[in-house]
Design a protein around this motif. Structure first.
Motif, PDB file in Angstrom:
ATOM      1  N   ASP A 225       4.520  15.884  -5.388  1.00  0.00           N
ATOM      2  CA  ASP A 225       3.083  15.751  -5.629  1.00  0.00           C
ATOM      3  C   ASP A 225       2.597  14.320  -5.446  1.00  0.00           C
ATOM      4  O   ASP A 225       1.438  14.093  -5.077  1.00  0.00           O
ATOM      5  CB  ASP A 225       2.738  16.253  -7.036  1.00  0.00           C
ATOM      6  CG  ASP A 225       2.911  17.763  -7.169  1.00  0.00           C
ATOM      7  OD1 ASP A 225       3.028  18.436  -6.131  1.00  0.00           O
ATOM      8  OD2 ASP A 225       2.948  18.248  -8.321  1.00  0.00           O
ATOM      9  N   LYS A 226       3.485  13.342  -5.691  1.00  0.00           N
ATOM     10  CA  LYS A 226       3.091  11.946  -5.484  1.00  0.00           C
ATOM     11  C   LYS A 226       2.897  11.621  -4.006  1.00  0.00           C
ATOM     12  O   LYS A 226       2.163  10.692  -3.658  1.00  0.00           O
ATOM     13  CB  LYS A 226       4.145  11.015  -6.098  1.00  0.00           C
ATOM     14  CG  LYS A 226       4.135  10.992  -7.621  1.00  0.00           C
ATOM     15  CD  LYS A 226       5.143  10.002  -8.171  1.00  0.00           C
ATOM     16  CE  LYS A 226       5.083   9.964  -9.700  1.00  0.00           C
ATOM     17  NZ  LYS A 226       6.040   8.992 -10.282  1.00  0.00           N
ATOM     18  N   VAL A 227       3.596  12.364  -3.157  1.00  0.00           N
ATOM     19  CA  VAL A 227       3.459  12.150  -1.710  1.00  0.00           C
ATOM     20  C   VAL A 227       2.238  12.890  -1.165  1.00  0.00           C
ATOM     21  O   VAL A 227       1.667  12.494  -0.146  1.00  0.00           O
ATOM     22  CB  VAL A 227       4.729  12.639  -0.975  1.00  0.00           C
ATOM     23  CG1 VAL A 227       4.614  12.403   0.522  1.00  0.00           C
ATOM     24  CG2 VAL A 227       5.973  11.958  -1.521  1.00  0.00           C
ATOM     25  N   THR A 228       1.824  13.932  -1.856  1.00  0.00           N
ATOM     26  CA  THR A 228       0.833  14.867  -1.315  1.00  0.00           C
ATOM     27  C   THR A 228      -0.584  14.502  -1.736  1.00  0.00           C
ATOM     28  O   THR A 228      -0.947  14.619  -2.911  1.00  0.00           O
ATOM     29  CB  THR A 228       1.151  16.299  -1.784  1.00  0.00           C
ATOM     30  OG1 THR A 228       2.515  16.603  -1.497  1.00  0.00           O
ATOM     31  CG2 THR A 228       0.261  17.307  -1.075  1.00  0.00           C
ATOM     32  N   SER A 229      -1.394  14.059  -0.769  1.00  0.00           N
ATOM     33  CA  SER A 229      -2.820  13.815  -1.013  1.00  0.00           C
ATOM     34  C   SER A 229      -3.596  15.101  -0.720  1.00  0.00           C
ATOM     35  O   SER A 229      -3.202  15.871   0.168  1.00  0.00           O
ATOM     36  CB  SER A 229      -3.342  12.693  -0.103  1.00  0.00           C
ATOM     37  OG  SER A 229      -2.621  11.506  -0.337  1.00  0.00           O
ATOM     38  N   PRO A 230      -4.689  15.334  -1.433  1.00  0.00           N
ATOM     39  CA  PRO A 230      -5.481  16.536  -1.170  1.00  0.00           C
ATOM     40  C   PRO A 230      -5.915  16.606   0.291  1.00  0.00           C
ATOM     41  O   PRO A 230      -6.502  15.665   0.836  1.00  0.00           O
ATOM     42  CB  PRO A 230      -6.692  16.379  -2.102  1.00  0.00           C
ATOM     43  CG  PRO A 230      -6.189  15.486  -3.205  1.00  0.00           C
ATOM     44  CD  PRO A 230      -5.233  14.540  -2.532  1.00  0.00           C
ATOM     45  N   ASN A 231      -5.560  17.696   0.916  1.00  0.00           N
ATOM     46  CA  ASN A 231      -5.942  17.950   2.309  1.00  0.00           C
ATOM     47  C   ASN A 231      -5.416  16.879   3.273  1.00  0.00           C
ATOM     48  O   ASN A 231      -5.995  16.671   4.349  1.00  0.00           O
ATOM     49  CB  ASN A 231      -7.470  18.073   2.442  1.00  0.00           C
ATOM     50  CG  ASN A 231      -7.853  18.968   3.606  1.00  0.00           C
ATOM     51  OD1 ASN A 231      -7.098  19.869   3.966  1.00  0.00           O
ATOM     52  ND2 ASN A 231      -9.002  18.706   4.203  1.00  0.00           N
ATOM     53  N   GLY A 232      -4.318  16.212   2.896  1.00  0.00           N
ATOM     54  CA  GLY A 232      -3.738  15.198   3.774  1.00  0.00           C
ATOM     55  C   GLY A 232      -2.646  15.772   4.664  1.00  0.00           C
ATOM     56  O   GLY A 232      -2.478  16.989   4.792  1.00  0.00           O
ATOM     57  N   THR A 233      -1.872  14.873   5.282  1.00  0.00           N
ATOM     58  CA  THR A 233      -0.849  15.308   6.237  1.00  0.00           C
ATOM     59  C   THR A 233       0.279  16.087   5.550  1.00  0.00           C
ATOM     60  O   THR A 233       0.749  17.111   6.055  1.00  0.00           O
ATOM     61  CB  THR A 233      -0.262  14.094   6.972  1.00  0.00           C
ATOM     62  OG1 THR A 233       0.310  13.184   6.003  1.00  0.00           O
ATOM     63  CG2 THR A 233      -1.323  13.365   7.762  1.00  0.00           C
TER      64      THR A 233
END
Length: 267
Positions: A225-233
């Protein structure tokens, strides 16, 4: 340290012996080995300084611990003298799929039998090796087993009922990870990375992520989740994995390996 005798001198025996010597748990004079035909044992002895003893009685006579490290399929045809020659000794098996009940038929007079399940990272001291015993280990034997297995990395006691699943996760798991890295490499190539860059990116990304997971103590989900931005790559890629039921595929993979481990371990 107790005197150790190795029945077999292949990759696992070599990994254990080299680990014991590197960690100064043993000196070469404490260890002897033999192998079918003798060539493998002779090479291992020459490279490590341990003894190569082709005579079974002379090999096992001075030993307190016997480490069974030949090919699992050779157990059924093992020398019948092993029963008497291992009387009163601690027998430790690294034979994949061989249950304690099966081992006890070959080594019925041993003071105790220990079954282990090393995995291939043990060759560089980075393995994880579960173990179980036919009878409760005495404090001295427990300490001895742990000292031997820690030459391969981490070890942990676990009931034998879990060994089929352990074989699927710990034993086969490295192959599943290697396949993932190969897939990430191929995906990197398909995305346009140069052929000399893609393999390194795949490998170093997996290594770095695993180290981060181990050192932080956080859950995989928290770090994801720390790597995952909303609607990101990352989010876009994870949606593909979710649609392909990535976790369910892994569950099916491990379940298939577990079933096969159970079939192979049948007496």
């Amino acid at each position: 340290m107790a005197k150790l005798a190795f029945l077999g001198a292949g990759n696992l025996a070599s990994a254990i012996i080299r680990g014991l010597l590197a960690h100064q748990v043993c000196v070469p004079e404490d260890i002897a080995c033999t192998s079918k035909g003798g060539e493998t044992a002779a090479r291992l002895a020459a490279s490590t300084g341990i003894a190569h003893q082709p005579d079974l009685a002379q090999l096992l006579g001075p030993a307190d611990v016997v480490i069974v490290a030949f090919k699992p399929q050779s157990l059924a045809a093992a020398d019948p003298r092993l029963a008497e020659l291992t009387r009163g000794k601690l027998v430790l098996s690294v034979l994949a799929g061989k249950k304690l009940s099966t081992l006890s038929r070959t080594f019925p007079l041993a003071r105790n039998l220990v079954r282990t399940m090393p995995n291939t990272p043990a060759a560089i001291g980075a393995g994880i090796t579960p173990f179980c015993s036919l009878h409760p280990l005495s404090p001295d034997d427990s300490a001895l087993v742990i000292r031997i297995l820690e030459a391969l990395g981490v070890c942990l006691p676990l009931d034998e009922q879990y060994f089929d699943a352990l074989t699927a996760v710990g034993g086969s798991g490295p192959a599943f990870l290697f396949e993932f890295v190969a897939g990430l490499r191929d995906a990197a190539l398909a995305a346009g990375l140069p052929s000399d860059v893609a393999p390194r990116m795949a490998l170093e990304t997996v290594l770095g992520a695993a180290r981060l997971l181990a050192r932080t103590g956080e859950t995989p989900e928290a770090l994801r989740d720390k790597v995952t931005s909303p609607n990101g790559t990352t989010y876009a890629g994870l949606q593909v994995l979710a649609r392909r039921e990535f976790r369910e595929t892994l569950k099916e993979t491990v379940a298939a390996a577990t079933r096969r481990a159970g079939e192979l371990s049948q007496d």
